[in-house]
Write a protein that holds these residues in place. Structure first.
Motif, PDB file in Angstrom:
ATOM      1  N   SER A  12      14.734 -22.335  24.052  1.00 55.49           N
ATOM      2  CA  SER A  12      16.104 -21.560  24.116  1.00 55.49           C
ATOM      3  C   SER A  12      17.061 -22.383  23.563  1.00 55.49           C
ATOM      4  O   SER A  12      17.594 -23.352  24.148  1.00 55.49           O
ATOM      5  CB  SER A  12      16.162 -21.221  25.610  1.00 55.49           C
ATOM      6  OG  SER A  12      17.660 -20.469  25.461  1.00 55.49           O
ATOM      7  N   HIS A  37      13.980 -19.085  20.932  1.00 63.85           N
ATOM      8  CA  HIS A  37      14.345 -17.912  21.638  1.00 63.85           C
ATOM      9  C   HIS A  37      15.871 -17.922  21.736  1.00 63.85           C
ATOM     10  O   HIS A  37      16.438 -19.115  21.815  1.00 63.85           O
ATOM     11  CB  HIS A  37      13.802 -18.431  23.015  1.00 63.85           C
ATOM     12  CG  HIS A  37      14.168 -17.418  23.935  1.00 63.85           C
ATOM     13  ND1 HIS A  37      13.409 -16.198  24.379  1.00 63.85           N
ATOM     14  CD2 HIS A  37      15.073 -17.313  24.885  1.00 63.85           C
ATOM     15  CE1 HIS A  37      13.722 -15.502  25.297  1.00 63.85           C
ATOM     16  NE2 HIS A  37      14.963 -16.112  25.774  1.00 63.85           N
ATOM     17  N   ASP A  39      19.224 -16.526  23.696  1.00 64.30           N
ATOM     18  CA  ASP A  39      19.682 -15.774  24.624  1.00 64.30           C
ATOM     19  C   ASP A  39      20.958 -15.058  24.482  1.00 64.30           C
ATOM     20  O   ASP A  39      22.105 -15.912  24.278  1.00 64.30           O
ATOM     21  CB  ASP A  39      19.809 -16.688  25.748  1.00 64.30           C
ATOM     22  CG  ASP A  39      18.434 -16.956  26.458  1.00 64.30           C
ATOM     23  OD1 ASP A  39      17.547 -16.100  26.917  1.00 64.30           O
ATOM     24  OD2 ASP A  39      17.956 -18.163  26.713  1.00 64.30           O
ATOM     25  N   HIS A  70      16.782 -12.158  23.193  1.00 64.86           N
ATOM     26  CA  HIS A  70      16.763 -11.670  24.447  1.00 64.86           C
ATOM     27  C   HIS A  70      18.229 -10.992  24.768  1.00 64.86           C
ATOM     28  O   HIS A  70      19.222 -12.146  24.992  1.00 64.86           O
ATOM     29  CB  HIS A  70      16.477 -12.757  25.325  1.00 64.86           C
ATOM     30  CG  HIS A  70      16.299 -12.502  26.870  1.00 64.86           C
ATOM     31  ND1 HIS A  70      16.090 -13.623  27.643  1.00 64.86           N
ATOM     32  CD2 HIS A  70      16.322 -11.201  27.698  1.00 64.86           C
ATOM     33  CE1 HIS A  70      16.168 -12.884  29.034  1.00 64.86           C
ATOM     34  NE2 HIS A  70      16.419 -11.725  28.929  1.00 64.86           N
ATOM     35  N   PRO A 145      19.059 -14.270  35.703  1.00 70.21           N
ATOM     36  CA  PRO A 145      19.660 -14.583  34.293  1.00 70.21           C
ATOM     37  C   PRO A 145      21.147 -14.978  34.237  1.00 70.21           C
ATOM     38  O   PRO A 145      21.893 -14.347  35.135  1.00 70.21           O
ATOM     39  CB  PRO A 145      19.302 -13.346  33.427  1.00 70.21           C
ATOM     40  CG  PRO A 145      19.294 -12.118  34.734  1.00 70.21           C
ATOM     41  CD  PRO A 145      18.665 -12.711  35.833  1.00 70.21           C
ATOM     42  N   ASP A 176      10.666 -16.767  31.225  1.00 72.13           N
ATOM     43  CA  ASP A 176      12.015 -17.219  31.079  1.00 72.13           C
ATOM     44  C   ASP A 176      12.638 -17.797  32.140  1.00 72.13           C
ATOM     45  O   ASP A 176      12.893 -17.120  33.009  1.00 72.13           O
ATOM     46  CB  ASP A 176      12.968 -16.241  30.232  1.00 72.13           C
ATOM     47  CG  ASP A 176      13.958 -16.835  29.697  1.00 72.13           C
ATOM     48  OD1 ASP A 176      14.325 -18.059  30.021  1.00 72.13           O
ATOM     49  OD2 ASP A 176      14.747 -16.161  29.049  1.00 72.13           O
TER      50      ASP A 176
END
Length: 229
Positions: A12, A37, A39, A70, A145, A176
């Motif tokens: 990430s 990834h 975010d 994401h 998250p 995740d």
């Protein structure tokens, strides 16, 4: 993009050097990352703000593998096309972020991207049972998250339930949050195949010294594959 259930490590970039994203993406890929990834946080759905479509478009030329976006944002639908045009291969939306997840997944696929649905720790696997035929990836959050570096929340029973529900459908199970060499075997054994790692992937390295990235990625992969069948 061919489908397989081999372990994939997806660092990430939330844990990368924000001033050097392009070089960071190149460095982690050169050191063995399978996916990158991204975010995306809006300060509304989650208590943090990160970046948007312009950042994705800027780093896309530096990513040779898969750009896995994401979306931790609400609403989702007005931004799907922008992230698709920015080059996202996967776009994942949270089931908790939209009242019409079925429509959202249709829109993601309609944009040309693969469609993912994410589940917060408090959301049961059964919540997406009737969405699986529109889904290419299920992201299981193993932290709440919003921030990197959090402690892993054990969601192995949810992962196993999802694996049973998915059956032989070509759907990835992504994890995740809190993934490292200690937690990777737990989620891989339960049925996950895409492991997002932030601080655990980037720890100790930099663009000028990327070798630690490779060692981190190898350790996570080896730990996961040690139990993968």
């Amino acid at each position: 993009m061919s489908f397989d259930r081999n372990i994939k490590i997806a660092p990430s970039i939330l844990a990368a050097d924000f001033a050097n994203f392009g070089a960071e993406c190149q460095a982690i890929e050169a050191q063995g990352a399978d996916w990158v990834h991204v975010d995306v946080m809006d300060g509304h759905f989650v208590p943090n703000i990160s970046f948007g479509p312009a950042t994705c478009a800027a780093i896309r030329p530096h990513i040779k593998t898969v750009m896995d976006v994401h979306l931790m944002i609400s609403p989702v639908d007005p931004y799907i096309e922008a992230f698709a045009q920015a080059g996202a291969d996967f776009i994942t939306a949270h089931i908790e972020a939209t009242p019409h997840t079925h429509r959202t997944l249709q829109a993601i696929r309609g944009s040309g991207a693969k469609a993912g649905v994410a589940l917060n720790p408090g959301t049961p696997a059964d919540a997406i049972e009737h969405l699986l035929d529109l889904t290419d990836l299920v992201c299981v959050m193993t932290v709440n998250p919003g921030f990197g570096g959090q402690k892993f929340i054990d969601m192995t029973s949810k992962i196993r339930r999802l694996r049973d529900m998915i059956g032989d459908r070509p759907i990835h199970i992504e994890i995740d949050g809190g993934v490292d060499p200690k937690t990777a075997p737990l989620v891989a054994q339960a049925g996950a195949d895409v492991l997002v790692a932030g601080s655990a992937a980037f720890r100790g390295g930099s663009v000028s010294n990327p070798a630690p990235y490779g060692e981190n990625i190898r350790q996570i992969r080896a730990a996961a594959e040690g139990v993968w069948v």
